[in-house]
Design an enzyme around this catalytic site. Structure first.
Site, short mmCIF file in Angstrom:
data_model
loop_
_atom_site.label_atom_id
_atom_site.label_comp_id
_atom_site.label_asym_id
_atom_site.label_seq_id
_atom_site.Cartn_x
_atom_site.Cartn_y
_atom_site.Cartn_z
CB CYS A 79 2.39 -49.53 -4.29
SG CYS A 79 3.95 -48.64 -4.21
CG LEU A 80 1.66 -45.64 0.70
CD1 LEU A 80 2.45 -45.03 1.84
CD2 LEU A 80 0.17 -45.41 0.88
CG HIS A 134 9.42 -49.44 -3.54
ND1 HIS A 134 8.94 -48.76 -4.63
CD2 HIS A 134 8.33 -49.86 -2.85
CE1 HIS A 134 7.60 -48.78 -4.61
NE2 HIS A 134 7.21 -49.44 -3.53
N GLY A 179 4.11 -49.98 4.68
CA GLY A 179 5.54 -49.96 4.40
C GLY A 179 5.88 -48.80 3.49
CD GLN A 236 7.11 -46.39 -1.79
OE1 GLN A 236 7.44 -47.05 -0.81
NE2 GLN A 236 5.87 -46.37 -2.23
CG HIS A 274 5.54 -53.80 -2.06
ND1 HIS A 274 4.45 -53.89 -2.90
CD2 HIS A 274 5.87 -52.48 -2.00
CE1 HIS A 274 4.16 -52.66 -3.34
NE2 HIS A 274 4.99 -51.80 -2.79
CD GLU A 275 7.45 -50.98 1.16
OE1 GLU A 275 8.05 -50.11 0.50
OE2 GLU A 275 6.21 -51.07 1.20
CO CO Z 1 5.30 -49.76 -2.88
#
Ligand code: CO
Length: 171
Positions: free
Chosen positions: A91-92, A137, A43, A48, A133-134
């Protein structure tokens, strides 16, 4: 497209409501999906990659071959939620960090698709976890905000390392 890493301040700014459903938006979503596959994620939220919009892309398998699993959610909102469970997350924007996060098990999400149509999606377990999670963000909330006190302590030095790296790059 460059993935912003903690503590890049853009990660705390979240996203604005999407109102322009033109071809640029589709292009951005496509590029985000590509960036997500490239980095091995499941995701990715627009903040991000430095884009302050309520836009997120995901694919629960993380596999480019599985195009059916792809979802693009604009202006998503959780309208129903049920049950809580802990599960492992990464998480990226936090390379190298993994930790257990408590999320809702069953959720209903309303969102707008790339064609500007309102959609409703029911999701559970893994998919529900990715969406939550997304979605965080898009509000400037990061998964490390949601760790148990024990895990917060455990990842403290890793966070400090990312902060050092960011400072070194910025200067
Ligand atoms: Co993340």
């Amino acid at each position: 497209m460059e993935i912003r890493v903690y503590p890049d301040p853009v990660l705390r700014r979240g996203g604005q409501t999407v109102t322009d459903f033109g071809p640029e938006l589709k292009q951005t979503a496509t590029e985000m999906m590509e960036a997500m596959y490239e980095e091995g994620g499941v995701g990715l939220a627009a903040p991000q990659v430095g884009i302050e919009l309520k836009l997120l892309v995901l694919n629960p398998t993380g596999s480019k071959k599985d195009r059916d699993g792809e979802l693009v959610l604009l202006n998503p909102k959780i309208t129903r939620k049920k049950g809580r469970e802990f599960g492992d997350e990464g998480c990226l924007s936090f390379p190298g960090i993994q930790a257990e996060v408590e999320r809702f098990v069953d959720i209903t999400v309303t969102y707008t698709d790339l064609d500007g149509q309102e959609q409703t999606l029911k999701a559970d377990t893994w998919l529900a976890r990715i969406i939550q999670h997304e979605l965080d963000h898009l509000e400037g909330v990061l998964f490390t905000d949601r760790l148990t006190p024990v895990d917060k302590l455990r990842v403290k030095s890793q966070l400090a390392e990312l902060e050092e790296r960011y400072k070194a790059r910025a200067s």
